[in-house]
Enzyme design. Structure first.
Site, PDB file in Angstrom:
ATOM      1  N   ARG A   1     -11.252 -11.163  -3.116  1.00 21.86           N
ATOM      2  CA  ARG A   1     -11.015  -9.769  -2.705  1.00 21.86           C
ATOM      3  C   ARG A   1     -10.354  -9.749  -1.330  1.00 21.86           C
ATOM      4  O   ARG A   1      -9.424  -9.000  -1.057  1.00 21.86           O
ATOM      5  CB  ARG A   1     -12.317  -8.958  -2.686  1.00 21.86           C
ATOM      6  CG  ARG A   1     -12.196  -7.657  -1.876  1.00 21.86           C
ATOM      7  CD  ARG A   1     -13.289  -6.636  -2.123  1.00 21.86           C
ATOM      8  NE  ARG A   1     -14.627  -7.188  -2.196  1.00 21.86           N
ATOM      9  CZ  ARG A   1     -15.331  -7.671  -1.166  1.00 21.86           C
ATOM     10  NH1 ARG A   1     -14.825  -7.661   0.061  1.00 21.86           N
ATOM     11  NH2 ARG A   1     -16.536  -8.177  -1.343  1.00 21.86           N
TER      12      ARG A   1
ATOM     13  N   TYR B   1       3.907  14.358  -5.674  1.00 16.60           N
ATOM     14  CA  TYR B   1       3.382  13.822  -6.931  1.00 16.60           C
ATOM     15  C   TYR B   1       2.002  14.459  -7.166  1.00 16.60           C
ATOM     16  O   TYR B   1       1.185  14.553  -6.231  1.00 16.60           O
ATOM     17  CB  TYR B   1       3.270  12.297  -6.777  1.00 16.60           C
ATOM     18  CG  TYR B   1       2.557  11.610  -7.899  1.00 16.60           C
ATOM     19  CD1 TYR B   1       3.143  11.515  -9.154  1.00 16.60           C
ATOM     20  CD2 TYR B   1       1.299  11.061  -7.714  1.00 16.60           C
ATOM     21  CE1 TYR B   1       2.487  10.884 -10.200  1.00 16.60           C
ATOM     22  CE2 TYR B   1       0.638  10.422  -8.755  1.00 16.60           C
ATOM     23  CZ  TYR B   1       1.236  10.346  -9.991  1.00 16.60           C
ATOM     24  OH  TYR B   1       0.580   9.722 -11.017  1.00 16.60           O
TER      25      TYR B   1
ATOM     26  N   ASP C   1       6.612   7.994   0.643  1.00 15.13           N
ATOM     27  CA  ASP C   1       6.361   7.455  -0.687  1.00 15.13           C
ATOM     28  C   ASP C   1       7.736   7.058  -1.241  1.00 15.13           C
ATOM     29  O   ASP C   1       8.548   7.919  -1.576  1.00 15.13           O
ATOM     30  CB  ASP C   1       5.681   8.521  -1.551  1.00 15.13           C
ATOM     31  CG  ASP C   1       5.332   8.024  -2.953  1.00 15.13           C
ATOM     32  OD1 ASP C   1       6.011   7.097  -3.440  1.00 15.13           O
ATOM     33  OD2 ASP C   1       4.406   8.572  -3.566  1.00 15.13           O
TER      34      ASP C   1
HETATM   35  C1  PLP Z   1       2.953   7.300 -10.094  1.00 13.29           C
HETATM   36  C2  PLP Z   1       3.136   7.742  -8.700  1.00 13.29           C
HETATM   37  C3  PLP Z   1       2.098   7.617  -7.758  1.00 13.29           C
HETATM   38  C4  PLP Z   1       0.730   7.114  -8.133  1.00 13.29           C
HETATM   39  O1  PLP Z   1       0.739   5.775  -8.483  1.00 13.29           O
HETATM   40  P1  PLP Z   1      -0.277   5.085  -9.518  1.00 13.29           P
HETATM   41  O2  PLP Z   1       0.181   3.685  -9.568  1.00 13.29           O
HETATM   42  O3  PLP Z   1      -0.163   5.835 -10.822  1.00 13.29           O
HETATM   43  O4  PLP Z   1      -1.656   5.252  -8.943  1.00 13.29           O
HETATM   44  C5  PLP Z   1       2.368   8.006  -6.466  1.00 13.29           C
HETATM   45  N1  PLP Z   1       3.557   8.510  -6.101  1.00 13.29           N
HETATM   46  C6  PLP Z   1       4.564   8.660  -6.984  1.00 13.29           C
HETATM   47  C7  PLP Z   1       5.879   9.225  -6.517  1.00 13.29           C
HETATM   48  C8  PLP Z   1       4.403   8.283  -8.297  1.00 13.29           C
HETATM   49  O5  PLP Z   1       5.404   8.452  -9.174  1.00 13.29           O
END
Ligand code: PLP
Length: 381
Positions: free
Chosen positions: A49, A101, A173
């Site tokens: 971990r 998102y 993001d």
């Molecule tokens: C899918 C997504 C997430 C979340 O990611 P997971 O791997 O599903 O937890 C966050 N931001 C964006 C823009 C996404 O498309």
């Protein structure tokens, strides 16, 4: 390895042949614990971990691609986001996109919001609106560019400057663009988060997340949280992302070219009221996208003239575009955000037009994809 081209980094960064065996792909290290020579004396790994050799390779690769001194892999994109949000204390405030998102919104509003985190949804394309939303306790500006599902573009350099003027940090993001198309840290952002489930993995077969940062304090805290909260990916999942990453550039080149042609086709179609794609001149963020991205991505959203009824009909009618959530893989997908990925934001400021469909464009033959859309749109034309 930073003097090499990006495509070379995708294949070679952090992936020298295994010292022991010469294996040209990183071994999947399943051991949970590691022998110590003396108490506290070991080869860098103690417990899986806290640190795992396969994960360490992935962390090296994705950090290198993002130009980050430090990076941490998580079990999912949301687990990665959760670690970043834990920087905030009760009463702190974050500025979030008004089309984040859906899962990000749910995490902020319904998990961290429950522990006293304040947030303001803003159109991040409007820099003065972002400035107005920043208060004394604003710790983070959270951005997504291109955004999901509206493909809005935020000016990363401008937001970074705003954040730093008020001692907040800018989080980007980068899931939709990937480091192949856009490198936020080089534009002044402090933290990049990824859902590796999408383009980085690229084959709809692994869930994962990532935090990359140029900020030493964020790096130290994220390293601590990765171990302390334990939302780590398995060695096999790390291997799957490493495997997918090698073809990121070739996949995206084809996907972006397909998406661009599809956006033009849709813009000219009589059943379509609007196309949201940053590569189109008509897109309000086109100029900024052109400046901060090398290509415009492979996500295309469009709004049907016939509203929700037409959208549902088209979503059910395509054959090559599979009706499914998620995005970023080699196969083309279609989905209806209002009833699928963005159901959790219904009734909030982030609600999505029910006539909107989102495409994740894959690597198939362009003519086949266009034909598939043409036939589906005929039903509502
Ligand atoms: C899918 C997504 C997430 C979340 O990611 P997971 O791997 O599903 O937890 C966050 N931001 C964006 C823009 C996404 O498309």
């Amino acid at each position: 390895m930073t003097e090499h081209g990006f495509e070379t980094l995708l294949v070679h960064a952090g992936q020298e042949p295994d010292e022991l065996t010469g294996s040209v792909v990183p071994p999947i290290h399943l051991a949970t614990t590691y022998a110590q020579q003396k108490v506290g004396e070991h080869k860098g790994f103690e417990y899986s971990r806290s640190g795992n050799p396969t994960r360490a390779v992935l962390e090296k690769v994705v950090s290198t691609l993002e130009g980050a001194p430090a990076g941490f892999a998580f079990a999912s994109g949301l687990a990665a986001e959760d670690a970043v949000l834990r920087f905030c204390r009760p009463g702190d405030h974050v500025v979030i996109p008004n089309d984040a998102y859906g899962g990000t919104y749910r995490l902020i509003a319904r998990v961290h919001g429950g522990y006293g985190l304040e947030f303001t949804p803003v159109d991040l394309g409007d820099v003065s609106a972002v400035e107005a939303a920043i208060g004394q306790r604003t710790r983070l500006i959270w951005s997504e560019t291109p955004s999901n599902p509206h493909l809005r573009i935020a000016d990363i350099a401008a937001l970074a400057e705003l954040a730093h003027r008020s001692s907040a940090r800018l989080v980007v993001d980068n899931t939709f663009a990937t480091p192949y198309l856009q490198r936020p840290l080089s534009l002044g952002a402090d933290v990049v988060v990824h859902s590796m489930t999408k383009y980085l993995g690229g084959h709809s077969d692994v869930v994962g997340g990532f935090v990359a940062t140029s900020d030493a304090e964020v790096a130290e805290r994220t390293a601590f949280l990765q171990n302390a909260t334990g939302a780590v990916p398995s060695p096999f999942d790390c291997y799957m992302v490493l495997r997918g990453l090698k073809t990121l550039a070739v996949r995206l080149d084809r996907q972006c070219a397909n998406a661009s042609a599809i956006s033009t086709f849709l813009a000219e179609h009589s059943a379509v009221a609007a196309v949201l794609y940053p590569g189109l001149d008509s897109h309000p963020g086109h100029g900024i996208a052109k400046a901060q991205m090398s290509q415009f991505g492979a996500m295309v959203s469009f709004i049907l003239r016939g509203g929700e009824e037409a959208a549902l009909e088209v979503a059910a009618s395509t054959e090559l575009f599979t009706l499914a959530e998620s995005l970023g893989a080699v196969e083309s997908l279609i989905e209806h955000p209002a009833r699928m990925t963005h159901l959790s934001v219904a009734g909030s400021a982030l609600e999505v037009d029910p006539g909107l469909l989102r495409l994740s464009v894959g690597v198939e033959t362009l003519e086949d994809l266009l034909g598939d859309l043409e036939r589906a749109l005929e039903k509502v034309g």
